[in-house]
Write an enzyme that holds these catalytic residues in place. Structure first.
Site, PDB file in Angstrom:
ATOM      1  N   LYS A   8       5.848  -3.879  -8.042  1.00 17.75           N
ATOM      2  CA  LYS A   8       4.399  -3.670  -8.020  1.00 17.75           C
ATOM      3  C   LYS A   8       3.893  -3.105  -9.354  1.00 17.75           C
ATOM      4  CE  LYS A   8       4.425  -3.158  -3.003  1.00 17.75           C
ATOM      5  NZ  LYS A   8       4.509  -2.247  -1.858  1.00 17.75           N
ATOM      6  N   GLN A  68       4.384   4.072  -0.583  1.00 19.00           N
ATOM      7  CA  GLN A  68       5.383   3.116  -0.095  1.00 19.00           C
ATOM      8  C   GLN A  68       6.011   3.622   1.211  1.00 19.00           C
ATOM      9  OE1 GLN A  68       6.092   0.023  -1.574  1.00 19.00           O
ATOM     10  NE2 GLN A  68       7.219  -0.310   0.309  1.00 19.00           N
ATOM     11  N   ASP A 115      -3.777  -0.588   0.606  1.00 14.20           N
ATOM     12  CA  ASP A 115      -2.941  -1.250   1.617  1.00 14.20           C
ATOM     13  C   ASP A 115      -3.759  -1.536   2.874  1.00 14.20           C
ATOM     14  OD1 ASP A 115      -0.360  -2.035   1.097  1.00 14.20           O
ATOM     15  OD2 ASP A 115       0.537  -0.053   1.440  1.00 14.20           O
TER      16      ASP A 115
END
Ligand code: NDP
Length: 283
Positions: free
Chosen positions: A51, A95, A118
């Protein structure tokens, strides 16, 4: 038609790179994404590194925060709150999974909704459910783009989503509903999965079990989006759908790898652009 997720993701990334330049020109600010990783889960390490690299390739800022496994929840919450008000950061990604002593719900609750790229926090999940503006989860957005790029008709179509997780199944079902598909959500207690699959014009498989959806179940002419990433007995990377026979019946199908996988990071970058524009008052 084999739906080429790699090529479509490259297109999304090029759109993002262009948007980075436009934002810099209009607001004098480089969009930035902060990525937080706690502990040393090898898969998470690979994901976060990928990422950060993707951010850099599009000219966006990518700020990696690596915290030790033993980090107290309060310290992680303090970092999230700091990033919530950091003007160089327009998106924050924590994460998952987090170590067991940290509540991911507490962390998602602490994240500013406008930086929750997200789209997993309660504010954005609620916005999706009620049809309000917000940041949508990345994999479901990527799936919708694959459906559009493969000219899949959604209006009035029967769509079956197999899997009801908060990160894929449920949100993609909502996005399909928003596009006027007639949506069925299947899961481990579904009575006759083969019959459900056989009736679906659009099939999205997000289970995590190697080739559990048999190719012979697929409705001829259907579009098949395979989200699963699994290793089969021979150690080969395969999806949730038995690819060769499914490909014979489907009108369009994604491969694994090279289908949905590349879309997720592409839409993380795209969401960061959307977040940056909203925070900078650009339309
Ligand atoms: P989860 O494990 O959270 O959810 C799996 C879902 O599958 C559950 O809803 C479960 O039902 C359902 N399920 C399990 N067994 C069956 C069965 N026999 N029949 C029907 N449904 C079943 O998975 P995720 O949503 O997180 O991920 C799914 C897959 O997608 C994984 O392989 C993952 O690696 C992959 N993935 C890929 C991404 C990408 O970028 N390509 C991104 C995210 C995930 P129940 O709720 O009843 O238990």
């Amino acid at each position: 038609m084999i739906i080429d997720g790699k090529a479509i993701a490259a297109k999304v990334r090029a759109e993002v790179a262009q948007a980075v330049k436009e934002i810099e020109a209009r607001a004098g600010v480089t969009p930035g994404l902060a990525l937080i990783r706690v502990g040393s889960d090898p898969a998470s390490e690979v994901y976060v590194r990928g990422k950060v690299k993707a951010c850099q390739e599009t000219g966006m800022g990518g700020f990696e925060h690596i915290l030790p496994e033993t980090t107290p929840e309060e310290d992680l919450l303090a970092l999230v709150r700091e990033l919530n008000v950091n003007p160089h950061v327009h998106g924050v990604l924590v994460q998952l999974p987090l170590p067991k002593h940290i509540s991911s719900e507490e962390v998602l609750d602490a994240l500013a909704p406008q930086k929750d790229v997200d789209g997993f926090g309660p504010h954005n999940a609620g916005a999706l459910f009620t049809g309000r503006q917000g940041l949508r989860p990345c994999t479901p957005l990527g799936i919708m783009r694959l459906l559009d790029e493969s000219q899949t008709r959604l209006l009035g179509a029967r769509a079956l989503v197999v899997g009801r997780s908060n990160i894929v199944g449920k949100p993609v079902a909502m996005l399909l509903l928003e596009r006027h598909a007639t949506v069925t959500l299947a899961h481990s207690r579904t009575a006759d999965l083969a019959a459900e699959v056989g009736a679906a014009d659009v099939l999205v498989a997000a289970v995590g079990k190697a080739e559990m959806i048999r190719g012979a179940w697929v409705k001829p002419g259907a579009t098949v989006i395979d989200v699963g990433i699994n290793r089969n007995a021979a150690g080969k990377l395969v999806g949730d759908v038995e690819f060769p026979p499914a490909a014979e019946r489907a009108r369009a199908i994604t491969p694994v790898p090279g289908g949905v996988g590349p879309m997720t990071i592409a839409y993380l970058l795209s969401n960061t652009i959307q977040a940056a524009k909203a925070q900078l008052g650009l339309t």
